[in-house]
Design a protein around this motif. Structure first.
Motif, PDB file in Angstrom:
ATOM      1  N   THR A 180       0.839  -1.193   0.000  1.00  0.00           N
ATOM      2  CA  THR A 180       0.000   0.000   0.000  1.00  0.00           C
ATOM      3  C   THR A 180       0.879   1.250   0.000  1.00  0.00           C
ATOM      4  OG1 THR A 180      -1.758  -1.135   1.208  1.00  0.00           O
ATOM      5  CG2 THR A 180      -1.791   1.262   1.232  1.00  0.00           C
ATOM      6  N   LEU A 181       0.621   2.123  -0.943  1.00  0.00           N
ATOM      7  CA  LEU A 181       1.389   3.363  -1.047  1.00  0.00           C
ATOM      8  C   LEU A 181       0.651   4.470  -0.303  1.00  0.00           C
ATOM      9  CD1 LEU A 181       3.757   4.960  -2.247  1.00  0.00           C
ATOM     10  CD2 LEU A 181       2.339   5.385  -4.276  1.00  0.00           C
ATOM     11  N   PHE A 182       1.262   4.952   0.766  1.00  0.00           N
ATOM     12  CA  PHE A 182       0.679   6.050   1.527  1.00  0.00           C
ATOM     13  C   PHE A 182       1.216   7.374   0.968  1.00  0.00           C
ATOM     14  CE2 PHE A 182       0.260   2.525   4.490  1.00  0.00           C
ATOM     15  CZ  PHE A 182      -1.017   2.724   4.992  1.00  0.00           C
ATOM     16  N   HIS A 183       0.298   8.202   0.505  1.00  0.00           N
ATOM     17  CA  HIS A 183       0.693   9.500  -0.043  1.00  0.00           C
ATOM     18  C   HIS A 183       1.085  10.453   1.080  1.00  0.00           C
ATOM     19  CE1 HIS A 183      -0.668   8.330  -4.020  1.00  0.00           C
ATOM     20  NE2 HIS A 183      -1.791   7.898  -3.475  1.00  0.00           N
ATOM     21  N   LYS A 184       1.901  11.423   0.737  1.00  0.00           N
ATOM     22  CA  LYS A 184       2.310  12.448   1.700  1.00  0.00           C
ATOM     23  C   LYS A 184       1.803  13.798   1.205  1.00  0.00           C
ATOM     24  CE  LYS A 184       6.381  10.040   3.511  1.00  0.00           C
ATOM     25  NZ  LYS A 184       7.841  10.106   3.760  1.00  0.00           N
ATOM     26  N   GLU A 185       0.794  14.287   1.858  1.00  0.00           N
ATOM     27  CA  GLU A 185       0.201  15.558   1.481  1.00  0.00           C
ATOM     28  C   GLU A 185      -0.206  16.300   2.748  1.00  0.00           C
ATOM     29  OE1 GLU A 185      -3.593  14.918  -0.467  1.00  0.00           O
ATOM     30  OE2 GLU A 185      -3.680  12.902   0.386  1.00  0.00           O
ATOM     31  N   LYS A 186      -0.377  17.590   2.615  1.00  0.00           N
ATOM     32  CA  LYS A 186      -0.788  18.382   3.762  1.00  0.00           C
ATOM     33  C   LYS A 186      -2.269  18.170   4.011  1.00  0.00           C
ATOM     34  CE  LYS A 186      -0.702  23.053   5.695  1.00  0.00           C
ATOM     35  NZ  LYS A 186      -0.353  24.468   5.478  1.00  0.00           N
ATOM     36  N   TRP A 227      -6.605   7.340   3.713  1.00  0.00           N
ATOM     37  CA  TRP A 227      -6.354   6.273   4.680  1.00  0.00           C
ATOM     38  C   TRP A 227      -6.522   6.770   6.115  1.00  0.00           C
ATOM     39  CZ3 TRP A 227      -6.435   1.321   3.874  1.00  0.00           C
ATOM     40  CH2 TRP A 227      -6.075   0.790   2.628  1.00  0.00           C
ATOM     41  N   THR A 228      -6.054   7.973   6.394  1.00  0.00           N
ATOM     42  CA  THR A 228      -6.195   8.520   7.750  1.00  0.00           C
ATOM     43  C   THR A 228      -7.667   8.745   8.093  1.00  0.00           C
ATOM     44  OG1 THR A 228      -4.064   9.644   7.451  1.00  0.00           O
ATOM     45  CG2 THR A 228      -5.411  10.335   9.313  1.00  0.00           C
ATOM     46  N   LYS A 229      -8.440   9.170   7.115  1.00  0.00           N
ATOM     47  CA  LYS A 229      -9.876   9.344   7.336  1.00  0.00           C
ATOM     48  C   LYS A 229     -10.537   8.005   7.678  1.00  0.00           C
ATOM     49  CE  LYS A 229     -12.496  10.128   3.780  1.00  0.00           C
ATOM     50  NZ  LYS A 229     -13.124  10.826   2.620  1.00  0.00           N
ATOM     51  N   GLU A 230     -10.113   6.944   6.995  1.00  0.00           N
ATOM     52  CA  GLU A 230     -10.671   5.621   7.293  1.00  0.00           C
ATOM     53  C   GLU A 230     -10.322   5.191   8.713  1.00  0.00           C
ATOM     54  OE1 GLU A 230     -11.137   1.219   5.281  1.00  0.00           O
ATOM     55  OE2 GLU A 230     -10.319   2.894   4.156  1.00  0.00           O
ATOM     56  N   ALA A 231      -9.099   5.489   9.156  1.00  0.00           N
ATOM     57  CA  ALA A 231      -8.710   5.157  10.535  1.00  0.00           C
ATOM     58  C   ALA A 231      -9.593   5.907  11.525  1.00  0.00           C
ATOM     59  CB  ALA A 231      -7.239   5.497  10.760  1.00  0.00           C
ATOM     60  N   CYS A 232      -9.835   7.192  11.271  1.00  0.00           N
ATOM     61  CA  CYS A 232     -10.677   7.995  12.170  1.00  0.00           C
ATOM     62  C   CYS A 232     -12.121   7.486  12.177  1.00  0.00           C
ATOM     63  CB  CYS A 232     -10.631   9.462  11.747  1.00  0.00           C
ATOM     64  SG  CYS A 232      -9.031  10.258  12.003  1.00  0.00           S
ATOM     65  N   ILE A 233     -12.629   7.083  11.014  1.00  0.00           N
ATOM     66  CA  ILE A 233     -13.996   6.560  10.932  1.00  0.00           C
ATOM     67  C   ILE A 233     -14.136   5.299  11.772  1.00  0.00           C
ATOM     68  CG2 ILE A 233     -15.664   5.451   9.386  1.00  0.00           C
ATOM     69  CD1 ILE A 233     -14.775   7.408   7.210  1.00  0.00           C
ATOM     70  N   ASN A 234     -13.136   4.415  11.699  1.00  0.00           N
ATOM     71  CA  ASN A 234     -13.194   3.171  12.476  1.00  0.00           C
ATOM     72  C   ASN A 234     -13.176   3.451  13.977  1.00  0.00           C
ATOM     73  OD1 ASN A 234     -13.310   1.384  10.291  1.00  0.00           O
ATOM     74  ND2 ASN A 234     -11.093   1.321  10.076  1.00  0.00           N
ATOM     75  N   ASN A 307       1.838   2.794  10.009  1.00  0.00           N
ATOM     76  CA  ASN A 307       2.523   2.716   8.722  1.00  0.00           C
ATOM     77  C   ASN A 307       2.794   4.087   8.135  1.00  0.00           C
ATOM     78  OD1 ASN A 307       2.966  -0.122   7.270  1.00  0.00           O
ATOM     79  ND2 ASN A 307       1.230  -0.313   8.668  1.00  0.00           N
ATOM     80  N   GLN A 308       2.261   5.119   8.754  1.00  0.00           N
ATOM     81  CA  GLN A 308       2.605   6.495   8.381  1.00  0.00           C
ATOM     82  C   GLN A 308       3.559   7.117   9.401  1.00  0.00           C
ATOM     83  OE1 GLN A 308      -0.768   8.818   6.358  1.00  0.00           O
ATOM     84  NE2 GLN A 308      -1.903   7.401   7.659  1.00  0.00           N
TER      85      GLN A 308
END
Length: 333
Positions: A180-186, A227-234, A307-308
């Motif tokens: 899984t490629l985690f993007h790096k964005e603000k 991906w971070t949004k999915e973690a927060c939703i869970n 993983n981030q």
């Protein structure tokens, strides 16, 4: 060793050159011929001895390579002396260590794949059995309409649950395998929290839970937004499940010189102290787990955050609620 063509050519050439030298020296004087024979013979013997030693080391290296090809990657053939053979031995050692690491990596990947397949088969076994029974009942011609509708509804719910479960497990498997490629964005924390809370509006309304969001508008961090949004939703979903009707959930965020922190706090049942070390384990269900919970949401959130290069912590007191803390560290340039 004489089966080697290069060595045979060298010996024959040396003998011919030495013979010619002795013959020419004899023309000058017998003493000169004897001197050439002694010096030339000594040099030839020394070179042959050196060649035999070198040949034996080559045989030893060949033996090492055969053992490595047979799967023995524990050999240590490092040689810190100068020379081309020492350099070759060190290169072989480097190759051996690389092969060993690759072998260990492949072994871990196979174990992860086996675990993922086992997890999926274990989790879908129960709903499949239930749907099989209900499908058999639906095939009866004299089944009541109400029962038929009830069984159809339950089958649809089980299919939706299986779809979510398989999708989640596949996502986890991809994260574990490192594909899984985690993007790096603000990412603006305010917008992230708003989007994470949107899917939970109906569950929050049904349980009359008050959702409060607080934090500085300019708070941000570097990461993968989806991906971070999915973690927060869970995590938010877990909070809703464990918060009683009329309860309260607070999402706060703040930024400092080291990291950006997101806190999701509820005033629900809380988690027993003995259960806290296990909450992020896959398929772990605590004593207060909701009906139908499979214990995968928090495990996925943990994998996504870590993983981030982030951290996720949990603080809880039975009867006083639970707080999940997500930390995303500043990128060092």
């Amino acid at each position: 060793m004489l089966r080697n063509k290069e060595i045979r050519v060298f010996v024959i050439s040396t003998v011919l050159i030495l013979g010619i030298g002795v013959l020419l020296g004899y023309i000058h004087s017998p003493v000169t011929a004897l001197f050439i024979a002694v010096v030339g013979g000594t040099l030839a013997v020394c070179y042959i001895v050196w060649m035999i030693w070198r040949y034996q080391r080559m045989i030893q290296l060949s033996s090492y390579l055969r053992k490595i090809m047979a799967g023995d990657t524990s050999l240590d053939v490092r040689d810190n002396r100068e020379g081309d053979l020492s350099i070759l031995k060190n290169e072989i050692y480097k190759m051996t260590r690389m092969l060993s690491e690759q072998q260990e990596g492949l072994k871990k990947d196979k174990e992860k794949l086996t675990d993922a397949i086992s997890d999926i088969s274990h989790q879908i076994k129960t709903p499949l059995t239930s749907m099989t029974v209900m499908a058999d009942l639906l095939s009866e011609p004299d089944l009541e309409v109400e029962k038929r509708q009830e069984f159809t509804y339950h089958i649809r719910r089980q299919l939706e649950r299986m779809e979510w479960l398989v999708s989640s497990l596949l996502k986890l498997s991809k994260i574990d395998a490192g594909t899984t490629l985690f993007h790096k964005e603000k990412i603006e924390a305010k917008q992230l929290v708003k989007e994470a809370a949107a899917p939970m509006e109906i569950p929050l309304e049904l349980k009359e839970i008050d959702l409060e969001i607080e934090g500085e508008p300019c708070t941000a961090f570097i990461g993968d937004k989806n991906w971070t949004k999915e973690a927060c939703i869970n995590i938010l979903k877990n909070a809703v499940e464990h918060t009683p009707n009329g309860g309260k959930i607070t999402i706060s965020y703040e930024e400092n010189a080291i990291y950006t922190e997101i806190r999701i706090r509820d005033n629900g049942q809380g988690i027993e102290k003995t259960e806290i070390p296990h909450v992020f384990k896959r398929f772990y269900k605590g004593s207060h787990a909701a009906d139908g919970s499979v214990g995968i949401g928090l495990a996925m959130a943990y994998s996504i955050v870590t993983n981030q290069q982030g951290d996720i912590e949990v603080n809880s007191e039975p009867g006083r609620g639970t707080t999940f803390i997500l930390k995303f560290y500043k990128q060092v340039v």
